[in-house]
Design a protein around this motif. Structure first.
Motif, PDB file in Angstrom:
ATOM      1  N   ASP A 208       0.871  -1.168   0.000  1.00  0.00           N
ATOM      2  CA  ASP A 208       0.000   0.000   0.000  1.00  0.00           C
ATOM      3  C   ASP A 208       0.916   1.228   0.000  1.00  0.00           C
ATOM      4  OD1 ASP A 208      -1.551   2.211   0.748  1.00  0.00           O
ATOM      5  OD2 ASP A 208      -2.768   1.075   2.159  1.00  0.00           O
ATOM      6  N   ARG A 209       0.725   2.144  -0.945  1.00  0.00           N
ATOM      7  CA  ARG A 209       1.638   3.289  -1.071  1.00  0.00           C
ATOM      8  C   ARG A 209       1.710   4.132   0.201  1.00  0.00           C
ATOM      9  NH1 ARG A 209       0.235   4.183  -6.764  1.00  0.00           N
ATOM     10  NH2 ARG A 209       2.110   3.878  -8.039  1.00  0.00           N
ATOM     11  N   ALA A 210       0.715   4.047   1.068  1.00  0.00           N
ATOM     12  CA  ALA A 210       0.764   4.785   2.330  1.00  0.00           C
ATOM     13  C   ALA A 210       1.927   4.308   3.204  1.00  0.00           C
ATOM     14  CB  ALA A 210      -0.553   4.644   3.084  1.00  0.00           C
ATOM     15  N   PHE A 211       2.478   3.124   2.888  1.00  0.00           N
ATOM     16  CA  PHE A 211       3.568   2.559   3.686  1.00  0.00           C
ATOM     17  C   PHE A 211       4.872   2.526   2.893  1.00  0.00           C
ATOM     18  CE2 PHE A 211      -0.331   1.298   5.603  1.00  0.00           C
ATOM     19  CZ  PHE A 211      -0.066   1.333   6.960  1.00  0.00           C
ATOM     20  N   ALA A 212       4.977   3.382   1.899  1.00  0.00           N
ATOM     21  CA  ALA A 212       6.170   3.427   1.063  1.00  0.00           C
ATOM     22  C   ALA A 212       7.391   3.855   1.880  1.00  0.00           C
ATOM     23  CB  ALA A 212       5.960   4.379  -0.104  1.00  0.00           C
ATOM     24  N   SER A 213       8.521   3.202   1.596  1.00  0.00           N
ATOM     25  CA  SER A 213       9.789   3.499   2.258  1.00  0.00           C
ATOM     26  C   SER A 213      10.901   2.921   1.389  1.00  0.00           C
ATOM     27  CB  SER A 213       9.835   2.874   3.660  1.00  0.00           C
ATOM     28  OG  SER A 213       9.958   1.461   3.560  1.00  0.00           O
ATOM     29  N   PHE A 214      12.130   2.941   1.885  1.00  0.00           N
ATOM     30  CA  PHE A 214      13.232   2.382   1.103  1.00  0.00           C
ATOM     31  C   PHE A 214      13.165   0.862   1.024  1.00  0.00           C
ATOM     32  CE2 PHE A 214      18.024   1.813   0.461  1.00  0.00           C
ATOM     33  CZ  PHE A 214      17.941   2.110  -0.885  1.00  0.00           C
ATOM     34  N   VAL A 215      12.311   0.216   1.837  1.00  0.00           N
ATOM     35  CA  VAL A 215      12.105  -1.226   1.688  1.00  0.00           C
ATOM     36  C   VAL A 215      10.843  -1.511   0.880  1.00  0.00           C
ATOM     37  CG1 VAL A 215      13.412  -1.907   3.721  1.00  0.00           C
ATOM     38  CG2 VAL A 215      10.986  -1.358   3.969  1.00  0.00           C
ATOM     39  N   GLY A 216      10.374  -0.507   0.147  1.00  0.00           N
ATOM     40  CA  GLY A 216       9.222  -0.675  -0.733  1.00  0.00           C
ATOM     41  C   GLY A 216       8.693   0.672  -1.174  1.00  0.00           C
ATOM     42  N   ARG A 217       9.062   1.097  -2.381  1.00  0.00           N
ATOM     43  CA  ARG A 217       8.629   2.402  -2.881  1.00  0.00           C
ATOM     44  C   ARG A 217       7.252   2.341  -3.549  1.00  0.00           C
ATOM     45  NH1 ARG A 217      12.224   5.680  -0.500  1.00  0.00           N
ATOM     46  NH2 ARG A 217      14.252   5.933  -1.515  1.00  0.00           N
ATOM     47  N   GLU A 218       6.973   1.224  -4.222  1.00  0.00           N
ATOM     48  CA  GLU A 218       5.786   1.149  -5.076  1.00  0.00           C
ATOM     49  C   GLU A 218       5.055  -0.181  -4.863  1.00  0.00           C
ATOM     50  OE1 GLU A 218       4.623   3.562  -6.762  1.00  0.00           O
ATOM     51  OE2 GLU A 218       6.290   4.938  -7.160  1.00  0.00           O
ATOM     52  N   PRO A 219       3.786  -0.270  -5.295  1.00  0.00           N
ATOM     53  CA  PRO A 219       2.966  -1.460  -5.036  1.00  0.00           C
ATOM     54  C   PRO A 219       3.333  -2.667  -5.889  1.00  0.00           C
ATOM     55  CG  PRO A 219       1.685   0.180  -6.234  1.00  0.00           C
ATOM     56  CD  PRO A 219       2.971   0.840  -5.854  1.00  0.00           C
ATOM     57  N   ILE A 220       4.340  -3.404  -5.422  1.00  0.00           N
ATOM     58  CA  ILE A 220       4.670  -4.687  -6.010  1.00  0.00           C
ATOM     59  C   ILE A 220       4.549  -5.752  -4.925  1.00  0.00           C
ATOM     60  CG2 ILE A 220       6.207  -3.606  -7.689  1.00  0.00           C
ATOM     61  CD1 ILE A 220       8.582  -4.757  -6.117  1.00  0.00           C
ATOM     62  N   ALA A 221       4.525  -7.020  -5.333  1.00  0.00           N
ATOM     63  CA  ALA A 221       4.346  -8.113  -4.386  1.00  0.00           C
ATOM     64  C   ALA A 221       5.612  -8.333  -3.564  1.00  0.00           C
ATOM     65  CB  ALA A 221       3.969  -9.393  -5.121  1.00  0.00           C
ATOM     66  N   GLN A 222       5.428  -8.945  -2.401  1.00  0.00           N
ATOM     67  CA  GLN A 222       6.541  -9.162  -1.474  1.00  0.00           C
ATOM     68  C   GLN A 222       7.632 -10.026  -2.098  1.00  0.00           C
ATOM     69  OE1 GLN A 222       5.397  -9.493   2.641  1.00  0.00           O
ATOM     70  NE2 GLN A 222       6.801 -11.192   2.953  1.00  0.00           N
ATOM     71  N   ALA A 223       7.269 -11.063  -2.832  1.00  0.00           N
ATOM     72  CA  ALA A 223       8.206 -11.840  -3.650  1.00  0.00           C
ATOM     73  C   ALA A 223       7.783 -11.595  -5.091  1.00  0.00           C
ATOM     74  CB  ALA A 223       8.148 -13.323  -3.292  1.00  0.00           C
ATOM     75  N   HIS A 224       8.500 -10.728  -5.802  1.00  0.00           N
ATOM     76  CA  HIS A 224       8.005 -10.185  -7.066  1.00  0.00           C
ATOM     77  C   HIS A 224       8.163 -11.133  -8.249  1.00  0.00           C
ATOM     78  CE1 HIS A 224      12.251  -9.336  -7.800  1.00  0.00           C
ATOM     79  NE2 HIS A 224      12.293  -8.624  -6.680  1.00  0.00           N
ATOM     80  N   GLY A 225       9.111 -12.092  -8.174  1.00  0.00           N
ATOM     81  CA  GLY A 225       9.271 -13.057  -9.252  1.00  0.00           C
ATOM     82  C   GLY A 225       9.728 -12.446 -10.568  1.00  0.00           C
ATOM     83  N   MET A 226      10.553 -11.401 -10.515  1.00  0.00           N
ATOM     84  CA  MET A 226      11.017 -10.718 -11.712  1.00  0.00           C
ATOM     85  C   MET A 226      12.537 -10.547 -11.653  1.00  0.00           C
ATOM     86  SD  MET A 226       8.010  -7.794 -11.970  1.00  0.00           S
ATOM     87  CE  MET A 226       8.210  -7.424 -13.716  1.00  0.00           C
ATOM     88  N   THR A 227      13.140 -10.315 -12.809  1.00  0.00           N
ATOM     89  CA  THR A 227      14.548  -9.941 -12.857  1.00  0.00           C
ATOM     90  C   THR A 227      14.655  -8.422 -12.730  1.00  0.00           C
ATOM     91  OG1 THR A 227      14.673  -9.590 -15.253  1.00  0.00           O
ATOM     92  CG2 THR A 227      14.947 -11.872 -14.449  1.00  0.00           C
ATOM     93  N   VAL A 228      15.877  -7.921 -12.541  1.00  0.00           N
ATOM     94  CA  VAL A 228      16.025  -6.473 -12.391  1.00  0.00           C
ATOM     95  C   VAL A 228      15.660  -5.736 -13.673  1.00  0.00           C
ATOM     96  CG1 VAL A 228      17.650  -6.479 -10.470  1.00  0.00           C
ATOM     97  CG2 VAL A 228      18.529  -6.678 -12.795  1.00  0.00           C
ATOM     98  N   ALA A 229      15.933  -6.328 -14.827  1.00  0.00           N
ATOM     99  CA  ALA A 229      15.557  -5.669 -16.084  1.00  0.00           C
ATOM    100  C   ALA A 229      14.043  -5.620 -16.228  1.00  0.00           C
ATOM    101  CB  ALA A 229      16.177  -6.393 -17.278  1.00  0.00           C
ATOM    102  N   GLU A 230      13.368  -6.686 -15.862  1.00  0.00           N
ATOM    103  CA  GLU A 230      11.904  -6.693 -15.910  1.00  0.00           C
ATOM    104  C   GLU A 230      11.328  -5.663 -14.941  1.00  0.00           C
ATOM    105  OE1 GLU A 230      11.215 -11.364 -17.204  1.00  0.00           O
ATOM    106  OE2 GLU A 230      11.287 -10.842 -15.077  1.00  0.00           O
TER     107      GLU A 230
END
Length: 432
Positions: A208-230
């Motif tokens: 939730d963007r209300a809890f954005a910080s350096f350990v999560g800036r934007e709404p992605i899943a906790q285990a995102h399953g993506m590469t850095v390029a993706e």
């Protein structure tokens, strides 16, 4: 390439087109013909002998650094930015006349990796190359853009090994650097590396963007399953108000089902408490114990695999095993951390033993461990600053566990948000 070649199921969008352009830009200079969309593959090795994965840097160098020709280049990297022969890419590029490397940018822990968690190396000249090293840690926006401008570079290159979790800060270094490069009017190139825990799917709550910080800036899943390029393509297409001029250089030979040991690449710990790929496998779930008064295993030889506190006994392992979580078993364990929580004191708890990593769900496991720890140990407490809310991305996990919810009930609460993220994520996947 047409926009339709890289769009999601609903057809091409403006943001999808931005992502597609970035995905192929650098590769065009390498003479590659690998399509960007998730429906095309193109990286499947043929024959019985499967070659090792070739990283984005290796493919860039093999192509003579064509996409960087005529530009002053700065690299955002750390000790993980190595070749298959474990030479650092900065050392390689510094001695290669085909590329003009003029600056290095260090994240948390530093370019050469001398700092512990929450630290960096500051501004200095690298003794091995003489290159100026600038500190990016805890800088963002205009302040970071000013660092890039002061360095005099034309293009910022990113090459760091990720661990696959939303709260692993290097992906937000990536985000902040992309944003700052856009503000500074610079080009940005991401050299891809594997997600060490595979890219099969996304798991866990969405921020939730209300809890954005350096350990999560934007709404992605906790285990995102993506590469850095993706992730870079996703950030540029979905979240950055001013998209950066982005190119990515894909890997070859990597499949979404691959864990790190299938890549043939050397593992370099991306941070002091991420010593092995086994650590990364559990990290997206057990890092949640940073938000409690229990040790998450820092200061031991098995961080994030050992969890516990003074006063915890065999009942926790028994309760955790009774949950019958797929792919993992729990051993009663005792340990003395040499630093961090319970330094020099004996903590009792559990050690995770993952016996089927394809069935293992690290986030569900982390939630079940929180639920059972609270149930069997009267001393259980959240960190007073509610850090758990930053890690999970909302108050929901904490408040549901406090209200007596089961692990299955907590997991069910984020199902709708996760499904929406998975649909968005699908547009930006580069590999099958």
């Amino acid at each position: 390439m047409s926009a339709a070649n890289s769009s999601g199921p609903s057809g091409p969008s403006r943001r999808g087109l931005l992502a597609a352009t970035g995905a192929v830009g650098a590769l065009g200079s390498l003479g590659a013909a690998e399509p960007a969309g998730p429906r095309h593959g193109g990286d499947e090795p043929s024959g019985p002998a499967r070659p090792r994965v070739r990283t984005g840097f290796e493919r860039l160098a093999a192509g003579g650094y064509g996409p960087l020709e005529g530009q002053r280049v700065g690299v955002v990297t750390n000790p993980t930015g190595v070749t298959a022969a474990v030479r650092h890419i900065v050392d390689v590029m510094h001695t290669d006349d085909r590329v003009e490397l003029t600056a290095v940018f260090g994240p948390e822990h530093g370019f050469r990796g001398t700092a512990q968690a929450g630290g960096s190396e500051g501004r200095y000249d690298d003794p091995a190359t003489g290159l100026p090293v600038y500190d990016t840690y805890l800088k963002s926006g205009r302040a970071l853009a000013d660092v890039f401008t002061a360095s005099g570079v034309d293009t910022v290159v990113f090459d760091i090994q990720d661990a696959g979790a939303r709260f692993y800060t290097y992906i937000w270094t990536l985000y902040d650097c992309m944003q700052a490069a856009a503000l500074a009017g610079l080009r940005f190139v991401v050299l891809d590396r594997p997600n060490p825990v595979s890219g099969r799917t996304a798991l866990g709550p969405v921020l939730d963007r209300a809890f954005a910080s350096f350990v999560g800036r934007e709404p992605i899943a906790q285990a995102h399953g993506m590469t850095v390029a993706e992730l870079a393509l996703l950030f540029n297409g979905e979240f950055l108000q001013e998209p950066v001029r982005l190119d990515v250089v894909r890997m070859s030979g990597w499949r979404r089902t691959d864990f790190f040991d299938a890549t043939g690449l050397p593992w370099v710990p991306p941070s002091p408490n991420m010593p092995t790929p086994d650590t990364a496998l559990v990290y997206s779930g057990t890092c949640l114990f940073e938000g409690t008064n229990l040790s998450e295993g820092r200061g031991t030889t098995r961080p994030f695999e050992l969890l516990g506190a003074e006063g915890v006994d065999r009942r926790w392992a028994e309760a955790a095993n009774a949950e019958e979580l797929p792919g993992v078993r729990f051993r009663e364990a005792y340990f003395q951390p040499v630093f961090s929580k319970f330094q020099g004191r004996t903590a009792g708890g559990v050690q995770l033993h993952v016996h089927d990593r394809e069935a293992f769900d690290p986030v569900r496991t982390g939630i079940a461990l929180l639920v059972t720890a609270k149930r069997v140990w009267s001393g259980f407490a959240w960190r007073p600053d509610n850090w758990i809310d930053k890690l999970t991305g909302s108050t929901r996990v904490r408040t549901m566990i406090d209200a007596g919810a089961s692990a299955d009930e907590v997991v069910a609460a984020w199902r709708q948000d996760l499904a929406a993220f998975r649909a968005t994520r699908r547009e930006y996947l580069l590999y099958r």
